[in-house]
Design a protein around this motif. Sequence first.
Motif, PDB file in Angstrom:
ATOM      1  N   ALA A 129      49.303   4.185 -52.409  1.00 52.47           N
ATOM      2  CA  ALA A 129      48.845   4.824 -51.065  1.00 52.47           C
ATOM      3  C   ALA A 129      48.426   6.271 -51.386  1.00 52.47           C
ATOM      4  O   ALA A 129      48.061   7.013 -50.390  1.00 52.47           O
ATOM      5  CB  ALA A 129      50.142   4.811 -50.197  1.00 52.47           C
ATOM      6  N   ILE A 130      48.674   6.784 -52.569  1.00 49.92           N
ATOM      7  CA  ILE A 130      48.533   8.276 -52.735  1.00 49.92           C
ATOM      8  C   ILE A 130      46.875   8.540 -52.991  1.00 49.92           C
ATOM      9  O   ILE A 130      46.384   7.808 -53.938  1.00 49.92           O
ATOM     10  CB  ILE A 130      48.957   8.807 -54.163  1.00 49.92           C
ATOM     11  CG1 ILE A 130      50.397   8.647 -54.064  1.00 49.92           C
ATOM     12  CG2 ILE A 130      48.487  10.086 -54.619  1.00 49.92           C
ATOM     13  CD1 ILE A 130      51.299   8.963 -55.118  1.00 49.92           C
ATOM     14  N   GLY A 131      46.114   9.290 -52.202  1.00 46.66           N
ATOM     15  CA  GLY A 131      44.788   9.586 -52.248  1.00 46.66           C
ATOM     16  C   GLY A 131      44.000   8.326 -51.856  1.00 46.66           C
ATOM     17  O   GLY A 131      42.900   8.457 -52.400  1.00 46.66           O
ATOM     18  N   GLY A 175      55.416  10.105 -48.780  1.00 45.69           N
ATOM     19  CA  GLY A 175      53.936  10.589 -49.234  1.00 45.69           C
ATOM     20  C   GLY A 175      53.067   9.459 -49.714  1.00 45.69           C
ATOM     21  O   GLY A 175      53.357   8.567 -50.048  1.00 45.69           O
ATOM     22  N   GLY A 176      51.878   9.851 -49.269  1.00 42.72           N
ATOM     23  CA  GLY A 176      50.802   8.810 -49.454  1.00 42.72           C
ATOM     24  C   GLY A 176      49.619   8.856 -48.451  1.00 42.72           C
ATOM     25  O   GLY A 176      50.224   7.944 -47.499  1.00 42.72           O
ATOM     26  N   SER A 177      48.790   9.398 -48.534  1.00 41.19           N
ATOM     27  CA  SER A 177      47.797   9.187 -47.521  1.00 41.19           C
ATOM     28  C   SER A 177      48.300   9.534 -46.002  1.00 41.19           C
ATOM     29  O   SER A 177      47.727   9.065 -44.933  1.00 41.19           O
ATOM     30  CB  SER A 177      47.226   7.812 -47.409  1.00 41.19           C
ATOM     31  OG  SER A 177      46.298   7.810 -48.465  1.00 41.19           O
ATOM     32  N   MET A 178      49.357  10.496 -45.883  1.00 39.61           N
ATOM     33  CA  MET A 178      49.726  10.867 -44.605  1.00 39.61           C
ATOM     34  C   MET A 178      48.916  11.738 -44.012  1.00 39.61           C
ATOM     35  O   MET A 178      48.199  12.808 -44.688  1.00 39.61           O
ATOM     36  CB  MET A 178      51.002  11.706 -44.692  1.00 39.61           C
ATOM     37  CG  MET A 178      51.843  11.766 -43.226  1.00 39.61           C
ATOM     38  SD  MET A 178      53.279  12.924 -43.383  1.00 39.61           S
ATOM     39  CE  MET A 178      54.498  11.526 -43.267  1.00 39.61           C
ATOM     40  N   ILE A 221      52.601  15.998 -48.518  1.00 41.49           N
ATOM     41  CA  ILE A 221      51.010  15.796 -48.252  1.00 41.49           C
ATOM     42  C   ILE A 221      50.118  16.048 -49.206  1.00 41.49           C
ATOM     43  O   ILE A 221      49.900  17.483 -49.435  1.00 41.49           O
ATOM     44  CB  ILE A 221      50.884  16.089 -46.961  1.00 41.49           C
ATOM     45  CG1 ILE A 221      51.900  15.648 -45.806  1.00 41.49           C
ATOM     46  CG2 ILE A 221      49.413  16.095 -46.298  1.00 41.49           C
ATOM     47  CD1 ILE A 221      52.660  16.707 -44.978  1.00 41.49           C
ATOM     48  N   GLY A 222      48.913  15.248 -49.669  1.00 39.57           N
ATOM     49  CA  GLY A 222      48.123  15.896 -50.750  1.00 39.57           C
ATOM     50  C   GLY A 222      47.035  16.304 -49.962  1.00 39.57           C
ATOM     51  O   GLY A 222      46.803  17.634 -49.347  1.00 39.57           O
ATOM     52  N   GLY A 223      46.109  15.522 -50.040  1.00 37.92           N
ATOM     53  CA  GLY A 223      44.566  15.958 -49.175  1.00 37.92           C
ATOM     54  C   GLY A 223      44.628  16.467 -47.964  1.00 37.92           C
ATOM     55  O   GLY A 223      43.719  17.678 -47.805  1.00 37.92           O
ATOM     56  N   ALA A 224      45.554  15.893 -47.146  1.00 37.57           N
ATOM     57  CA  ALA A 224      45.359  16.608 -45.712  1.00 37.57           C
ATOM     58  C   ALA A 224      46.367  17.903 -45.635  1.00 37.57           C
ATOM     59  O   ALA A 224      46.476  18.640 -44.540  1.00 37.57           O
ATOM     60  CB  ALA A 224      46.236  15.761 -44.501  1.00 37.57           C
TER      61      ALA A 224
HETATM   62  P1  PGA Z   1      47.848  12.118 -50.586  1.00 36.07           P
HETATM   63  O1  PGA Z   1      48.871  12.774 -51.737  1.00 36.07           O
HETATM   64  O2  PGA Z   1      48.377  12.662 -49.523  1.00 36.07           O
HETATM   65  O3  PGA Z   1      46.470  12.883 -50.950  1.00 36.07           O
HETATM   66  O4  PGA Z   1      47.813  10.725 -50.678  1.00 36.07           O
HETATM   67  C1  PGA Z   1      50.037  12.765 -51.686  1.00 36.07           C
HETATM   68  C2  PGA Z   1      50.836  13.177 -52.900  1.00 36.07           C
HETATM   69  O5  PGA Z   1      50.172  12.644 -53.950  1.00 36.07           O
HETATM   70  O6  PGA Z   1      51.840  14.013 -52.853  1.00 36.07           O
END
Ligand code: PGA
Length: 247
Positions: free
Chosen positions: A169-171, A208-211, A230-233
């Motif tokens: 789900a990450i990115g 975490g994962g595309s939130m 939260i990564g990208g957002a």
């Molecule tokens: P993402 O990354 O929100 O871009 O999926 C989350 C993370 O890897 O912590």
Amino acid sequence: MARTLIAGNWKMNGVSASLPEIEAIAAGVTPAKPGVEALICVPATLLTRASAAAAESALMIGGETCHAKVSGAHTGDISAPMVADAGASHVIVGHSERRADHGESSETVAAQAAAAIEAGLTPIICIGETAAERDSGKAIEVVTGMLRASLPAGADPARLVIAYEPVWAIGTGNVATVEAVDEMHTALRACLSGIFGAAAGDIPILYGGSMNPGNAAGLLTVRDVNGGLIGGASLKAADFLAIYAAA
Ligand code: PGA
């Protein structure tokens, strides 16, 4: 009941020109909403300046990893006391990208988390299954096993944050379903209760994962979801603040 933590993870993104985003986030989360904390984890090169930018605000600043040792011959690494000295309150350990890119095992992650606590930081311990592990029906077994192996022995539960981040789900934009998140977070809480007893209820378990601003409200209403990583957002103040507003 665990407090809510909305945490950004900038990963390998951000230079001086990105500091206005930190300033905008800091302004947007101040004064703090009762019971909701905001944190942005930045690359080591930005820690000092991001900490200064957030100093008069409710925004906390964190690191993205730390070494298990306090100092020594580890070229390019950064120790937990260095992260703390640069103004951080938290540090991510065991992110799946660190586990994959740098071969960090759960035993290493437990040592990093112990070093973080020793330095006065709150570690955010990341765990999560791969797509293959989920497809094989073993996600809960894998992730609870990672949790047990990544916890530092004898840790004070008041000093821990856990982040469940399914690797697939990450990115990717493929956010986990509310049902799958509910099932996993319930299992993680039960696992923590087996280790820490009643105090386990106070440990924030982040998803975490595309939130993003569109799905955050649904994910954050799941009973044992106490925030997000939260990564990208988190790179754009407007998106991060929309997620914060949903908490
Ligand atoms: P993402 O990354 O929100 O871009 O999926 C989350 C993370 O890897 O912590």
